[in-house]
Design an enzyme around this catalytic site. Sequence first.
Site, PDB file in Angstrom:
ATOM      1  N   LYS A  55      24.505  70.959  35.290  1.00 18.07           N
ATOM      2  CA  LYS A  55      22.991  70.846  34.920  1.00 18.07           C
ATOM      3  C   LYS A  55      22.228  72.146  34.979  1.00 18.07           C
ATOM      4  O   LYS A  55      22.628  72.826  35.720  1.00 18.07           O
ATOM      5  CB  LYS A  55      22.571  69.732  35.509  1.00 18.07           C
TER       6      LYS A  55
ATOM      7  N   ARG B 231      33.217  88.606  33.456  1.00 10.30           N
ATOM      8  CA  ARG B 231      33.303  89.773  32.822  1.00 10.30           C
ATOM      9  C   ARG B 231      33.474  91.227  33.898  1.00 10.30           C
ATOM     10  O   ARG B 231      34.102  92.159  33.385  1.00 10.30           O
ATOM     11  CB  ARG B 231      31.526  90.358  32.580  1.00 10.30           C
TER      12      ARG B 231
ATOM     13  N   LYS C 228      27.771  62.408  45.606  1.00  9.85           N
ATOM     14  CA  LYS C 228      27.638  62.562  47.083  1.00  9.85           C
ATOM     15  C   LYS C 228      28.088  61.165  47.709  1.00  9.85           C
ATOM     16  O   LYS C 228      27.668  60.233  47.122  1.00  9.85           O
ATOM     17  CB  LYS C 228      26.168  62.855  47.594  1.00  9.85           C
TER      18      LYS C 228
ATOM     19  N   HIS D 225      18.890  65.364  39.862  1.00 12.60           N
ATOM     20  CA  HIS D 225      19.171  64.841  41.118  1.00 12.60           C
ATOM     21  C   HIS D 225      18.029  63.700  41.240  1.00 12.60           C
ATOM     22  O   HIS D 225      18.204  62.752  41.835  1.00 12.60           O
ATOM     23  CB  HIS D 225      19.196  65.808  42.173  1.00 12.60           C
TER      24      HIS D 225
ATOM     25  N   GLU E 203      13.373  71.336  50.446  1.00  8.71           N
ATOM     26  CA  GLU E 203      14.577  72.168  50.999  1.00  8.71           C
ATOM     27  C   GLU E 203      13.767  73.345  51.822  1.00  8.71           C
ATOM     28  O   GLU E 203      12.741  73.791  51.509  1.00  8.71           O
ATOM     29  CB  GLU E 203      15.071  73.019  49.659  1.00  8.71           C
TER      30      GLU E 203
ATOM     31  N   LYS F  83      10.841  74.270  47.425  1.00  2.00           N
ATOM     32  CA  LYS F  83      11.873  75.149  47.998  1.00  2.00           C
ATOM     33  C   LYS F  83      10.858  75.694  48.973  1.00  2.00           C
ATOM     34  O   LYS F  83       9.627  75.778  48.815  1.00  2.00           O
ATOM     35  CB  LYS F  83      12.109  76.300  47.078  1.00  2.00           C
TER      36      LYS F  83
HETATM   37  C1  BG6 Z   1      21.327  72.324  43.024  1.00  2.00           C
HETATM   38  C2  BG6 Z   1      20.181  73.191  42.587  1.00  2.00           C
HETATM   39  O1  BG6 Z   1      21.828  71.480  41.885  1.00  2.00           O
HETATM   40  O2  BG6 Z   1      21.112  71.319  44.011  1.00  2.00           O
HETATM   41  C3  BG6 Z   1      19.591  73.972  43.729  1.00  2.00           C
HETATM   42  O3  BG6 Z   1      20.227  73.993  41.429  1.00  2.00           O
HETATM   43  C4  BG6 Z   1      19.742  73.111  45.052  1.00  2.00           C
HETATM   44  O4  BG6 Z   1      18.399  74.559  43.702  1.00  2.00           O
HETATM   45  C5  BG6 Z   1      20.963  72.237  45.150  1.00  2.00           C
HETATM   46  O5  BG6 Z   1      19.475  73.713  46.182  1.00  2.00           O
HETATM   47  C6  BG6 Z   1      20.830  71.174  46.443  1.00  2.00           C
HETATM   48  O6  BG6 Z   1      22.235  70.618  46.397  1.00  2.00           O
HETATM   49  P1  BG6 Z   1      22.716  70.321  47.991  1.00  2.00           P
HETATM   50  O7  BG6 Z   1      24.086  69.655  47.746  1.00  2.00           O
HETATM   51  O8  BG6 Z   1      22.876  71.733  48.604  1.00  2.00           O
HETATM   52  O9  BG6 Z   1      21.784  69.486  48.485  1.00  2.00           O
END
Ligand code: BG6
Length: 470
Positions: free
Chosen positions: A158, A46, A192, A250, A226, A335
């Site tokens: 996703k 946009r 990965k 994941h 994370e 998180k």
């Molecule tokens: C994403 C999630 O799919 O994967 C994020 O939406 C997450 O919340 C991320 O932080 C982690 O991916 P990577 O490759 O940085 O480990």
Amino acid sequence: MSQKPLTIVIFGATGDLFQKKLAGALFDLHSKGVLPQKYEIVGFSRKPFSHDQFRAFIQNALAVRAHGKIIEPDEFVSHALYHQGDLMSAESYESLGAFLAERDREHGVCSDKLFHLAVPPNLYETVFTRLSASGLAIPCAPGLPDEEEAWTRVLVEKPFGNNEKEAARLDTLLGKLFEEEQIFRIDHYLAKEAMQNIISFRFSNGLFEPLWSRKHIERVEVRFDEKEDVATRGSFYDGVGALRDVGQNHLLQMLALVAMENPKELQAEPIRKARARVLKNAKVDFGSILRGQYAGYLAEKGVSPDSKTETYFSLRASIQNPRWRGVPFLLRSGKALKEPEVSISVFFKPAPCLCPEAHKNAHQNVLTFSFSPKEEISVLFWAKRPGFDFQLEPKRLAFSFSEGVIEHKIPNAYERVLLDAIRGDQTLFASTEEVKEQWKIITPILEKWGKLPLHSYEKGSEGPAEGARP
Ligand code: BG6
């Protein structure tokens, strides 16, 4: 690589995903010379950008990624074009269609077209419908040569849908517009290097596969911790939550790769079928579910002040088949936790040991596939501690993916995702069947979410106290 021109259209090109992951991945593919000679990246968003402003935006994203290191993306950014449009408006798609047809006419040939939906999932339905209604799902304008040959593919991020019912509705809609071979549902974890290696590791080494069952394995832990909080993604994350954001995709794909049966062939179809089959047999123990939210989440930008969105969950699952019956699979993600750790750990049943009585217990071997902070496979084993006494101590045998490799040569997940979609290889993408099975596991949990307590945890902690490590 094909000599036919390629157009990569990014819906939501000024958003977080393009800035953080896609721009860099496209630049790396360009630098490695694996993209077709003639290609264009068309940003569709946009913001009222000119082509040059979009190019400057890409240059800036690359500079941020390179931490100020001088890079010269001039040739690369010359492939970028911008088309302003509103994702909700039918006219914007018409004008995008006219823009792409014009580019094709200029090239004198139909280009292959890859549409990447880097937009919030709640917009998918609108984007799919508009894409189709405007004729964009057809490779190119009539009258141009190569009309038969060019392809159109769609890359979808996703989470695909919000629950089982919605995902099924989206799938039906998508199925009306595109063939399954044209649909690439991204789970970037599948792409990965370390995830792909689970298959090689399990099925190409005689050392572990004979032990890969309930007979020798005590439990499996899938961890997605994370350290970062939701940062700038509050408005996306709120209402989505940890279970949908990483659990539905994941973590379940990690579980599928570690637990699936041998697909026998290194082809997309048998591999995707094997992953789907094991997911079909996965059951969650509802009594084990724990959900949490870090203290301070409600003050994050884009987050509703009374949000009940979870930033943490843990649960126990099992797989109802002869190989895995009775083996717990412990899944957890959060998180703002203490340390980043994304891994799968396979705990083997403790072996009786030839050692003094005092050292007899807890001699367990653990095989760990690590994805973050380091891509590595390691085995924990027991060895005699040097000295006059006979004592055992744990040691690690580790193999790191980056050792001996110049880092930029290992393709990152988004490079792989984009290149495989261009090549038409669906192995590392989730099939409709897998997505269906994933939602079947997750939706009943989401339906109970409101009734479960939402435990608070401190940022930088191990998560809610109730969810201490097993
Ligand atoms: C994403 C999630 O799919 O994967 C994020 O939406 C997450 O919340 C991320 O932080 C982690 O991916 P990577 O490759 O940085 O480990």
